[in-house]
Design a protein around this motif. Structure first.
Motif, PDB file in Angstrom:
ATOM      1  N   GLU A  40       0.835  -1.201   0.000  1.00 40.81           N
ATOM      2  CA  GLU A  40       0.000   0.000   0.000  1.00 40.81           C
ATOM      3  C   GLU A  40       0.869   1.251   0.000  1.00 40.81           C
ATOM      4  N   VAL A  41       1.927   1.240   0.775  1.00 41.37           N
ATOM      5  CA  VAL A  41       2.835   2.389   0.840  1.00 41.37           C
ATOM      6  C   VAL A  41       3.508   2.589  -0.507  1.00 41.37           C
ATOM      7  N   ALA A  42       3.938   1.505  -1.145  1.00 42.22           N
ATOM      8  CA  ALA A  42       4.580   1.600  -2.457  1.00 42.22           C
ATOM      9  C   ALA A  42       3.599   2.112  -3.503  1.00 42.22           C
ATOM     10  N   ASP A  43       2.341   1.690  -3.410  1.00 45.88           N
ATOM     11  CA  ASP A  43       1.318   2.154  -4.355  1.00 45.88           C
ATOM     12  C   ASP A  43       1.062   3.648  -4.191  1.00 45.88           C
ATOM     13  N   ILE A  44       0.998   4.116  -2.966  1.00 41.46           N
ATOM     14  CA  ILE A  44       0.799   5.541  -2.712  1.00 41.46           C
ATOM     15  C   ILE A  44       1.989   6.342  -3.253  1.00 41.46           C
ATOM     16  N   ALA A  45       3.184   5.840  -3.078  1.00 39.91           N
ATOM     17  CA  ALA A  45       4.377   6.534  -3.569  1.00 39.91           C
ATOM     18  C   ALA A  45       4.391   6.579  -5.091  1.00 39.91           C
ATOM     19  N   ARG A  46       3.985   5.473  -5.734  1.00 39.55           N
ATOM     20  CA  ARG A  46       3.929   5.452  -7.203  1.00 39.55           C
ATOM     21  C   ARG A  46       2.928   6.463  -7.730  1.00 39.55           C
ATOM     22  N   ARG A  47       1.732   6.512  -7.099  1.00 35.95           N
ATOM     23  CA  ARG A  47       0.719   7.467  -7.551  1.00 35.95           C
ATOM     24  C   ARG A  47       1.180   8.900  -7.345  1.00 35.95           C
ATOM     25  N   ALA A  48       1.855   9.174  -6.239  1.00 33.86           N
ATOM     26  CA  ALA A  48       2.348  10.526  -5.977  1.00 33.86           C
ATOM     27  C   ALA A  48       3.421  10.912  -6.992  1.00 33.86           C
ATOM     28  N   GLU A  49       4.270   9.971  -7.358  1.00 32.03           N
ATOM     29  CA  GLU A  49       5.306  10.262  -8.334  1.00 32.03           C
ATOM     30  C   GLU A  49       4.707  10.528  -9.716  1.00 32.03           C
ATOM     31  N   ARG A  50       3.700   9.735 -10.104  1.00 35.67           N
ATOM     32  CA  ARG A  50       3.030   9.973 -11.391  1.00 35.67           C
ATOM     33  C   ARG A  50       2.340  11.327 -11.407  1.00 35.67           C
ATOM     34  N   LEU A  51       1.695  11.689 -10.309  1.00 40.58           N
ATOM     35  CA  LEU A  51       1.031  12.989 -10.221  1.00 40.58           C
ATOM     36  C   LEU A  51       2.056  14.120 -10.305  1.00 40.58           C
ATOM     37  N   GLY A  52       3.202  13.953  -9.687  1.00 40.55           N
ATOM     38  CA  GLY A  52       4.257  14.952  -9.759  1.00 40.55           C
ATOM     39  C   GLY A  52       4.779  15.119 -11.177  1.00 40.55           C
ATOM     40  N   HIS A  53       4.961  14.001 -11.883  1.00 42.41           N
ATOM     41  CA  HIS A  53       5.421  14.091 -13.267  1.00 42.41           C
ATOM     42  C   HIS A  53       4.381  14.786 -14.141  1.00 42.41           C
ATOM     43  N   ALA A  54       3.114  14.442 -13.978  1.00 45.47           N
ATOM     44  CA  ALA A  54       2.056  15.081 -14.763  1.00 45.47           C
ATOM     45  C   ALA A  54       1.996  16.579 -14.466  1.00 45.47           C
ATOM     46  N   THR A  55       2.136  16.951 -13.217  1.00 44.43           N
ATOM     47  CA  THR A  55       2.118  18.367 -12.840  1.00 44.43           C
ATOM     48  C   THR A  55       3.296  19.105 -13.465  1.00 44.43           C
ATOM     49  N   LEU A  56       4.463  18.484 -13.472  1.00 43.37           N
ATOM     50  CA  LEU A  56       5.645  19.101 -14.064  1.00 43.37           C
ATOM     51  C   LEU A  56       5.464  19.309 -15.570  1.00 43.37           C
TER      52      LEU A  56
END
Length: 74
Positions: A40-56
């Motif tokens: 679950e922690v790894a999934d949350i980190a993956r989603r946060a990283e994808r959101l950061g890339h999309a925002t960038l």
């Protein structure tokens, strides 16, 4: 000689006064107990990283497109 400290000594449950409204042991309230699974922690980190890339990417497009739009309309 008596030792004097600026911080009072921490009271253990044995030294606290008797009270029927308190538990015998103190409960450890931690938000980390809610997240049990490492997946679950790894999934949350993956989603946060994808959101950061999309925002960038959106910010980069916006920073390039807004001046172009300004010069085209001016």
């Amino acid at each position: 000689m008596t030792y004097i400290s600026a911080k009072p000594a921490r009271q253990d449950t044995e030294s606290l006064p008797a009270n029927d409204n308190q538990r015998a042991t103190r409960t450890d309230l931690s938000f980390l107990d809610v997240i049990n699974d490492e997946d679950e922690v790894a999934d949350i980190a993956r989603r946060a990283e994808r959101l950061g890339h999309a925002t960038l990417i959106v910010m980069g497009i916006g920073l390039a497109a807004v001046p172009l739009l300004y010069f085209l309309l001016a």
